[in-house]
Design a protein around this motif. Structure first.
Motif, PDB file in Angstrom:
ATOM      1  N   ARG A 192      57.621  33.835  14.105  1.00 36.63           N
ATOM      2  CA  ARG A 192      58.461  33.332  15.190  1.00 36.63           C
ATOM      3  C   ARG A 192      59.856  32.994  14.683  1.00 36.63           C
ATOM      4  NH1 ARG A 192      53.614  30.707  16.765  1.00 36.63           N
ATOM      5  NH2 ARG A 192      54.285  28.712  15.886  1.00 36.63           N
ATOM      6  N   ARG A 193      59.965  32.522  13.444  1.00 35.79           N
ATOM      7  CA  ARG A 193      61.281  32.209  12.886  1.00 35.79           C
ATOM      8  C   ARG A 193      62.059  33.479  12.546  1.00 35.79           C
ATOM      9  NH1 ARG A 193      58.736  27.675  10.093  1.00 35.79           N
ATOM     10  NH2 ARG A 193      58.274  29.092   8.343  1.00 35.79           N
ATOM     11  N   ALA A 194      61.342  34.566  12.329  1.00 32.88           N
ATOM     12  CA  ALA A 194      61.997  35.846  12.037  1.00 32.88           C
ATOM     13  C   ALA A 194      62.281  36.554  13.357  1.00 32.88           C
ATOM     14  CB  ALA A 194      61.123  36.674  11.107  1.00 32.88           C
ATOM     15  N   ASP A 195      61.920  37.814  13.443  1.00 31.85           N
ATOM     16  CA  ASP A 195      62.225  38.558  14.674  1.00 31.85           C
ATOM     17  C   ASP A 195      61.028  38.697  15.604  1.00 31.85           C
ATOM     18  OD1 ASP A 195      60.666  40.385  13.328  1.00 31.85           O
ATOM     19  OD2 ASP A 195      62.256  41.843  12.992  1.00 31.85           O
ATOM     20  N   GLY A 196      59.891  38.113  15.239  1.00 28.20           N
ATOM     21  CA  GLY A 196      58.733  38.113  16.129  1.00 28.20           C
ATOM     22  C   GLY A 196      58.013  39.437  16.236  1.00 28.20           C
TER      23      GLY A 196
ATOM     24  N   ALA B 159      54.727  40.453  18.564  1.00 25.15           N
ATOM     25  CA  ALA B 159      54.862  41.483  19.592  1.00 25.15           C
ATOM     26  C   ALA B 159      53.748  42.510  19.493  1.00 25.15           C
ATOM     27  CB  ALA B 159      56.226  42.165  19.464  1.00 25.15           C
ATOM     28  N   TYR B 160      53.407  42.925  18.280  1.00 25.27           N
ATOM     29  CA  TYR B 160      52.328  43.893  18.111  1.00 25.27           C
ATOM     30  C   TYR B 160      50.972  43.278  18.449  1.00 25.27           C
ATOM     31  CZ  TYR B 160      55.225  47.525  15.969  1.00 25.27           C
ATOM     32  OH  TYR B 160      56.154  48.516  15.750  1.00 25.27           O
ATOM     33  N   VAL B 161      50.783  42.009  18.108  1.00 24.45           N
ATOM     34  CA  VAL B 161      49.532  41.323  18.444  1.00 24.45           C
ATOM     35  C   VAL B 161      49.342  41.293  19.957  1.00 24.45           C
ATOM     36  CG1 VAL B 161      48.401  39.065  18.463  1.00 24.45           C
ATOM     37  CG2 VAL B 161      49.406  39.926  16.341  1.00 24.45           C
ATOM     38  N   LYS B 162      50.413  40.987  20.669  1.00 28.55           N
ATOM     39  CA  LYS B 162      50.342  40.965  22.133  1.00 28.55           C
ATOM     40  C   LYS B 162      50.083  42.354  22.684  1.00 28.55           C
ATOM     41  CE  LYS B 162      53.391  36.989  23.003  1.00 28.55           C
ATOM     42  NZ  LYS B 162      54.702  36.567  23.573  1.00 28.55           N
ATOM     43  N   GLU B 163      50.760  43.342  22.116  1.00 34.54           N
ATOM     44  CA  GLU B 163      50.594  44.713  22.586  1.00 34.54           C
ATOM     45  C   GLU B 163      49.145  45.180  22.437  1.00 34.54           C
ATOM     46  OE1 GLU B 163      51.880  48.930  20.770  1.00 34.54           O
ATOM     47  OE2 GLU B 163      53.588  47.660  21.336  1.00 34.54           O
ATOM     48  N   ALA B 164      48.477  44.720  21.364  1.00 35.00           N
ATOM     49  CA  ALA B 164      47.087  45.100  21.125  1.00 35.00           C
ATOM     50  C   ALA B 164      46.116  44.312  21.983  1.00 35.00           C
ATOM     51  CB  ALA B 164      46.754  44.896  19.644  1.00 35.00           C
ATOM     52  N   ASN B 165      46.624  43.349  22.743  1.00 38.04           N
ATOM     53  CA  ASN B 165      45.755  42.463  23.526  1.00 38.04           C
ATOM     54  C   ASN B 165      44.680  41.864  22.618  1.00 38.04           C
ATOM     55  OD1 ASN B 165      44.718  41.078  25.743  1.00 38.04           O
ATOM     56  ND2 ASN B 165      43.457  42.802  26.428  1.00 38.04           N
ATOM     57  N   ALA B 166      45.135  41.207  21.555  1.00 38.67           N
ATOM     58  CA  ALA B 166      44.234  40.648  20.547  1.00 38.67           C
ATOM     59  C   ALA B 166      43.436  39.478  21.111  1.00 38.67           C
ATOM     60  CB  ALA B 166      45.029  40.197  19.324  1.00 38.67           C
TER      61      ALA B 166
ATOM     62  N   ALA C 273      53.679  45.992  11.832  1.00 42.85           N
ATOM     63  CA  ALA C 273      55.017  45.414  11.724  1.00 42.85           C
ATOM     64  C   ALA C 273      55.642  45.635  10.358  1.00 42.85           C
ATOM     65  CB  ALA C 273      54.959  43.921  12.053  1.00 42.85           C
ATOM     66  N   TYR C 274      54.807  45.558   9.309  1.00 43.95           N
ATOM     67  CA  TYR C 274      55.308  45.656   7.945  1.00 43.95           C
ATOM     68  C   TYR C 274      54.439  46.608   7.117  1.00 43.95           C
ATOM     69  CZ  TYR C 274      58.067  41.540   9.180  1.00 43.95           C
ATOM     70  OH  TYR C 274      58.939  40.665   9.777  1.00 43.95           O
ATOM     71  N   PRO C 275      54.523  47.902   7.385  1.00 48.35           N
ATOM     72  CA  PRO C 275      53.694  48.851   6.615  1.00 48.35           C
ATOM     73  C   PRO C 275      54.008  48.823   5.124  1.00 48.35           C
ATOM     74  CG  PRO C 275      55.337  50.007   7.949  1.00 48.35           C
ATOM     75  CD  PRO C 275      55.332  48.578   8.402  1.00 48.35           C
ATOM     76  N   GLY C 276      55.246  48.507   4.761  1.00 50.78           N
ATOM     77  CA  GLY C 276      55.583  48.414   3.351  1.00 50.78           C
ATOM     78  C   GLY C 276      54.880  47.252   2.676  1.00 50.78           C
ATOM     79  N   VAL C 277      54.773  46.131   3.372  1.00 48.75           N
ATOM     80  CA  VAL C 277      54.036  44.981   2.840  1.00 48.75           C
ATOM     81  C   VAL C 277      52.563  45.326   2.693  1.00 48.75           C
ATOM     82  CG1 VAL C 277      53.301  42.605   3.325  1.00 48.75           C
ATOM     83  CG2 VAL C 277      55.669  43.283   3.740  1.00 48.75           C
ATOM     84  N   GLN C 278      52.027  46.066   3.652  1.00 47.73           N
ATOM     85  CA  GLN C 278      50.633  46.477   3.571  1.00 47.73           C
ATOM     86  C   GLN C 278      50.393  47.361   2.359  1.00 47.73           C
ATOM     87  OE1 GLN C 278      48.016  45.510   5.130  1.00 47.73           O
ATOM     88  NE2 GLN C 278      46.546  47.018   4.395  1.00 47.73           N
ATOM     89  N   ARG C 279      51.311  48.284   2.096  1.00 46.47           N
ATOM     90  CA  ARG C 279      51.161  49.147   0.923  1.00 46.47           C
ATOM     91  C   ARG C 279      51.220  48.328  -0.368  1.00 46.47           C
ATOM     92  NH1 ARG C 279      54.250  52.696   4.200  1.00 46.47           N
ATOM     93  NH2 ARG C 279      56.199  51.930   3.281  1.00 46.47           N
TER      94      ARG C 279
END
Length: 365
Positions: free
Chosen positions: A181-185, A189-196, A266-272
């Motif tokens: 939330r402090r960053a760009d959210g 946004a992806y969590v909401k899009e997935a209807n988590a 959101a962060y595929p580079g972090v995942q890698r």
């Protein structure tokens, strides 16, 4: 013929390819559930048990009578019906076949499946669920009588779940998304899009037998992760993970959902980076995956291990003589520390959000 086979492995897809290794056969550390309806007749193949990791050695399968508390997760309990009375398993293929029409409908039958080769064996739980008719998708969510949809993650709970624990879990979810939330959210946004959706059951047994929901969960317009009332322990994290208190699974299971629906996209580079850090951690003995954990879930569980250390749960443990505190994680595994600190609020921020008294630092505002 109506049939369904569902594995409750903790698999969340990532990029690490499973290795083909010898050794004892590895099956799920959870269970498989199979549905029998009135349309089934003796001789029907109902499903098939499979290894979660490839193994070049031939596997022999057998079906064992349920022994109360004889499995590693204590899913087997006294008084459960014996699945070996109504089904068999093919010793070569692992296929589950109906041998006798069940006397009890609706009901749940239990057994253990043993996978054996020349290097050893491993067992898993099998649950046979009998219903007269196939559950309808329109009734899939009927079991959840409590809802909390105030945040980016919705929480659906069965009737027996403590409403206070439902609220606690929802607050933990909101706290874990503070950095985003402090960053760009973008994670939110992806969590909401997935209807988590977090699905809360009163007990593991209730979850394991919830065929009406799980039969159609993959068809619903949502991504779900389960959490049980009996494993929600609100005081555990606040008190620093005391050894005499059952571990609270709330942070772990909610983080799995945030990870799978939000972080990876959101962060595929972090995942890698996370995936690339796992082999080193295993080789150094810093983290060890449990038997039955699919290789493609290692990074997910490794993230949870780092988060537990970050929040002070493992302060009484050591790695090569170094206590596993958040500060020491930065030197013991700087890559994991950097990933966790980027994604999640620190302990002070979490405690402040949850309105917990933090005796180590009384000046927090």
């Amino acid at each position: 013929m109506q049939r369904i086979l569902q594995s409750a492995c903790l698999a969340i897809c990532c990029l690490i390819a499973p290795a083909v290794l010898a050794g004892k056969p590895i099956v799920t550390d959870e269970f498989d559930r199979i549905l029998i309806t009135g349309d089934n007749t003796p001789g029907d193949v109902l499903g098939q048990i499979e290894l979660v990791a490839s193994n070049p050695l031939p596997t022999t399968w057998s079906l064992e009578r349920p022994v109360p508390y004889g499995d590693q997760r204590n899913y087997l309990r006294p008084g459960q019906l014996d699945a070996t009375e109504i089904v068999t398993i093919d010793a070569e293929t692992g296929e589950i076949r109906l041998k006798r029409v069940p006397a009890e409908v609706p009901a749940e039958y239990y057994a253990e499946v043993r996978a054996h080769n020349d290097e050893g064996y491993m067992e898993q739980v099998l649950i046979i669920i009998t219903r007269q008719d196939r559950p309808a998708i329109e009734n899939a969510l009927d079991i959840f009588t409590q809802r909390n949809e105030s945040g980016p993650i919705s929480f659906y709970a069965t009737n027996g779940v403590d409403p206070a624990k439902l609220l606690y879990a929802a607050n933990i979810a909101n706290a874990l998304l503070m950095n985003d939330r402090r960053a760009d959210g973008r994670i939110t946004a992806y969590v909401k899009e997935a209807n988590a959706v977090m699905t809360l059951f009163e007990t593991f047994e209730e979850r394991n037998e919830a065929i009406d929901f799980y039969m159609h969960s993959g068809e619903l317009p949502s991504r779900t992760q389960d959490l049980q009332d009996e494993e929600i322990i609100p005081d555990y994290l606040r008190l620093g993970g005391p050894s005499d208190l059952r571990r609270d699974a709330s942070v772990e299971e909610i983080t799995h959902l945030i990870h799978g629906t939000g972080i990876k996209r959101a962060y595929p580079g972090v995942q890698r980076r996370l995936e690339h850090a796992v082999p080193s951690a295993v080789a150094r003995g810093f983290w060890t995956p449990q038997d039955g954990l699919p290789r493609d879930a290692w990074a997910d569980e490794y993230l949870i291990y780092g988060l537990d250390i970050y929040y002070g749960v493992h302060v009484n443990r050591e790695f090569k003589g170094v206590p596993l505190t958040a500060e020491n994680l930065a030197s013991v595994d700087p890559e994991l520390y950097d990933i966790v600190a980027f994604l999640f609020p620190d302990k002070d921020e979490l405690f402040r959000y949850m309105d917990w008294l933090y005796l180590e630092n009384e000046d927090l505002d």
